[in-house]
Motif scaffolding. Sequence first.
Motif, PDB file in Angstrom:
ATOM      1  N   TYR A 137       0.823  -1.202   0.000  1.00  0.00           N
ATOM      2  CA  TYR A 137       0.000   0.000   0.000  1.00  0.00           C
ATOM      3  C   TYR A 137       0.857   1.252   0.000  1.00  0.00           C
ATOM      4  O   TYR A 137       0.562   2.232  -0.697  1.00  0.00           O
ATOM      5  N   TRP A 143       2.169   1.766  -3.465  1.00  0.00           N
ATOM      6  CA  TRP A 143       1.138   2.331  -4.327  1.00  0.00           C
ATOM      7  C   TRP A 143       0.968   3.819  -4.080  1.00  0.00           C
ATOM      8  O   TRP A 143       0.827   4.607  -5.027  1.00  0.00           O
ATOM      9  N   ARG A 165       1.866   5.895  -7.299  1.00  0.00           N
ATOM     10  CA  ARG A 165       0.572   5.793  -7.976  1.00  0.00           C
ATOM     11  C   ARG A 165       0.526   6.626  -9.251  1.00  0.00           C
ATOM     12  O   ARG A 165       0.160   6.120 -10.318  1.00  0.00           O
ATOM     13  N   ARG A 166       0.898   7.889  -9.162  1.00  0.00           N
ATOM     14  CA  ARG A 166       0.792   8.761 -10.330  1.00  0.00           C
ATOM     15  C   ARG A 166       1.747   8.340 -11.457  1.00  0.00           C
ATOM     16  O   ARG A 166       1.316   8.241 -12.616  1.00  0.00           O
TER      17      ARG A 166
END
Length: 280
Positions: free
Chosen positions: A148, A151, A155-156
Amino acid sequence: AYLTVHYSSIASYISPNAMSLIGVGVAAFAARFFVKDELRYRQFGVLLFKLRDYIDALDGSIYRERSHSHAIGHVANPSSFGWAVDGVCDGFGDILRFIAFGLVLHKMFGNGKISSSGYQLMDIETNIICPSRGSEAGICRRYLGRLYQFWLNYRRPILIMMCISLQSLVSSILWNYFMISYHTVLETDQYAGDINYREIVKTQSDILKSSPMWMVCYFWRLVNPQNMTQLQLLAILYGKEVDFLLSIQLLGFLPPIIVGMGSYMHLQIAVHAVREAAFS
């Protein structure tokens, strides 16, 4: 590539598949330079990746030299093992380049490691996936938490590079489809029996020489997956790869889709014309 194979004995010492694997190694080496902060190192990475492109052209020339099939030309054969190996190796080379671009974007966005005071997984999220008791619960929560955090950090960049990689995939699929389809319609004998062979050849020749056919070829020269790669490498040379990637993350879908739609309509007209000529 053809001259290298023709005027040397490289085809006697290395197989086409081995040359494709060497290209993956060179692409991995180039990707390491793409993530460097200094522009001159990234430019050297571009030089290495161009060497990889040259190696990618060599594998096909080596195959044609070994099979004495240079006269046939550059016609794809999807049923061959070498075609599959070349495609997989090209894919790995692209993936390595996309990973490097993702790391560059991550640096640009300034995302560091998530501190212990940052967002944490809620208990209800981990309890759904992980056991509620025992040592397995701690291990599961630890790995799920790391995933997590990864991520949240990346993420971007991941979303941007997924869009750009999907653009390359769409362009590659369309490019191969139309290349094989046009070869089948305009350069092979599709029909047997009582047909007008002379009229088929004339129609095929007229279509190949027509202005719409030249336009199709021209636009695919602009939006084929190889040219998309060259634009990315050109952006690196000028230190503008981040700006380029951000600008095409969504707009990059339009050129291959538009050219693909136009090519499909032209292909259907060509198929109909050749069929009409065959039974005229």
